[in-house]
Scaffold this motif. Structure first.
Motif, short mmCIF file in Angstrom:
data_model
loop_
_atom_site.label_atom_id
_atom_site.label_comp_id
_atom_site.label_asym_id
_atom_site.label_seq_id
_atom_site.Cartn_x
_atom_site.Cartn_y
_atom_site.Cartn_z
N SER A 149 0.82 -1.21 0.00
CA SER A 149 0.00 0.00 0.00
C SER A 149 0.86 1.26 0.00
O SER A 149 1.86 1.36 0.71
CB SER A 149 -0.91 0.03 1.24
OG SER A 149 -1.94 -0.91 1.14
N PHE A 150 0.44 2.23 -0.79
CA PHE A 150 1.03 3.55 -0.73
C PHE A 150 0.05 4.55 -1.32
O PHE A 150 0.20 5.04 -2.44
CB PHE A 150 2.38 3.64 -1.45
CG PHE A 150 3.15 4.86 -1.03
CD1 PHE A 150 3.73 4.94 0.22
CD2 PHE A 150 3.24 5.96 -1.86
CE1 PHE A 150 4.40 6.08 0.63
CE2 PHE A 150 3.91 7.11 -1.47
CZ PHE A 150 4.50 7.16 -0.21
N PRO A 151 -1.01 4.85 -0.54
CA PRO A 151 -2.02 5.79 -1.03
C PRO A 151 -1.47 7.21 -1.07
O PRO A 151 -0.65 7.60 -0.23
CB PRO A 151 -3.14 5.66 0.01
CG PRO A 151 -2.44 5.20 1.25
CD PRO A 151 -1.33 4.32 0.79
N ILE A 152 -1.92 7.97 -2.05
CA ILE A 152 -1.54 9.38 -2.16
C ILE A 152 -2.81 10.22 -2.26
O ILE A 152 -3.89 9.70 -2.55
CB ILE A 152 -0.63 9.65 -3.37
CG1 ILE A 152 -1.31 9.24 -4.67
CG2 ILE A 152 0.70 8.93 -3.21
CD1 ILE A 152 -0.49 9.55 -5.92
N LYS A 153 -2.67 11.49 -2.02
CA LYS A 153 -3.82 12.40 -2.03
C LYS A 153 -4.43 12.45 -3.42
O LYS A 153 -3.71 12.42 -4.43
CB LYS A 153 -3.37 13.79 -1.59
CG LYS A 153 -4.51 14.71 -1.18
CD LYS A 153 -3.96 15.98 -0.55
CE LYS A 153 -5.09 16.87 -0.04
NZ LYS A 153 -5.85 16.25 1.06
N ASP A 154 -5.74 12.52 -3.50
CA ASP A 154 -6.44 12.61 -4.78
C ASP A 154 -5.91 13.81 -5.58
O ASP A 154 -5.80 14.92 -5.06
CB ASP A 154 -7.95 12.79 -4.57
CG ASP A 154 -8.61 11.51 -4.08
OD1 ASP A 154 -7.98 10.45 -4.17
OD2 ASP A 154 -9.75 11.59 -3.57
N GLY A 155 -5.58 13.54 -6.84
CA GLY A 155 -5.07 14.61 -7.70
C GLY A 155 -3.58 14.77 -7.65
O GLY A 155 -3.00 15.49 -8.47
#
Length: 312
Positions: A149-155
């Protein structure tokens, strides 16, 4: 989780070792990805070197970078890639951050529960650790653990191969070597007697990065909450002892008591109680040392205790 500084600590030499052909692991990864066999996962090895583990162990005092558990007590350390090396679960089209798989600032020590995707029971609230375990057995478990996992901010743009300007992407996971976790996470002491839970810090709105990190790392998983709560309740016991000793010392300092005890062996009681109080306070402060497990919660509790003393 607490902030940890690497300082000017240089990368372990093992991360840049060349093979007999004069190629580093990064050189070999590049060649592998350009070859017809690139569909086969590259066998990364440099980050597993014993020197890397020793250095991380020293910097983090033998604790998981995310939950502050002494991992050596239960299982070998996982050398964790903050930005995953082979794939990104939130972005299947991304090849993973292979070009920094051997980068020193991308490596962190982790316990298996924070690093590996596993089913865990997550805690809401309960005053009894025994009841907590029994209640959670009746609730469905959920997946937690970082893994790929490595979520990033939308956009936000995700880094592409060979890009090392990390600030270009807005990571939603907290990195204890870069971020100040207390800006995003807050320990709450819920219930009577209290249980130690971590929540996103609200200033004024709950921190998105704090919320995502709690969920991905599983910072409210049952076993972890139980261990933090044991530390919390030990602090509560010591705090009550300090208050009680303080009251006894104050009573013994009354002129009528001092006069009555003058010249007797009992006259040294106040001094002995003060020594015991000082030793207790020293033990409490030591629990907030970076070398101790769950020191962030101890630090939070001690700050609240100090405010309580100031208010009288």
């Amino acid at each position: 989780m607490r902030n940890v500084s690497r300082g000017d600590d240089p990368a372990p030499a093992s991360l840049g070792v060349k093979n007999r052909n004069g190629l580093t692991e990064l050189d070999r990864v590049r060649a592998h990805l350009q070859s017809p066999a690139s569909g086969v996962a590259f066998p990364f090895k440099a980050y597993k070197h014993d020197e890397v583990k020793r250095r991380l162990d020293a910097i983090f005092h033998g604790k998981c970078a995310y939950c502050e558990t002494f991992y050596s007590a239960s299982a070998p350390v996982d050398v964790e890639h903050f930005r995953p090396k082979g794939s990104v679960s939130e972005d299947p089209a991304h090849p993973g951050y292979w070009w920094i798989a051997m980068a020193w600032d991308n490596l962190l020590p982790s316990c298996i529960d924070c690093n590996r995707k596993r089913k865990q029971h997550m805690v809401a609230s309960s005053a009894s650790l025994t009841e907590l375990r029994e209640n959670m057995k009746r609730q469905p478990s959920t997946q937690s653990g970082k893994q790929d996992s490595f979520p990033i901010k939308d956009g936000s743009p995700r880094l592409q191969p060979e890009d090392v300007v990390y600030t270009a992407e807005q990571a939603l996971l907290l990195n204890p070597c870069v971020d100040v976790p207390r800006d995003h996470l807050e320990f709450v002491f819920d219930g009577t007697p209290p249980v130690s839970l971590v929540v996103p810090r609200a200033d004024p709105d709950p921190s998105e990065r704090g919320a995502v990190s709690i969920q991905v790392y599983g910072l409210n998983r049952l076993g972890l909450v139980q261990e933090r709560t044991r530390v919390l309740r030990h602090l509560e016991f010591l705090g009550d002892l300090v208050l009680e000793l303080g009251e006894l010392i104050d009573q013994l300092a009354q002129p009528v008591v001092v006069s009555a005890l003058a010249g007797t062996q009992a006259g040294t009681v106040a001094q002995r109680l003060q020594l015991l109080l000082d030793r207790t306070v020293t033990e409490m402060k030591a629990m907030a040392s970076p070398t101790q497990p769950y020191s962030a919660i101890a630090e939070t509790w001690l700050a609240a205790f100090a405010e309580k003393l100031d208010r009288g």
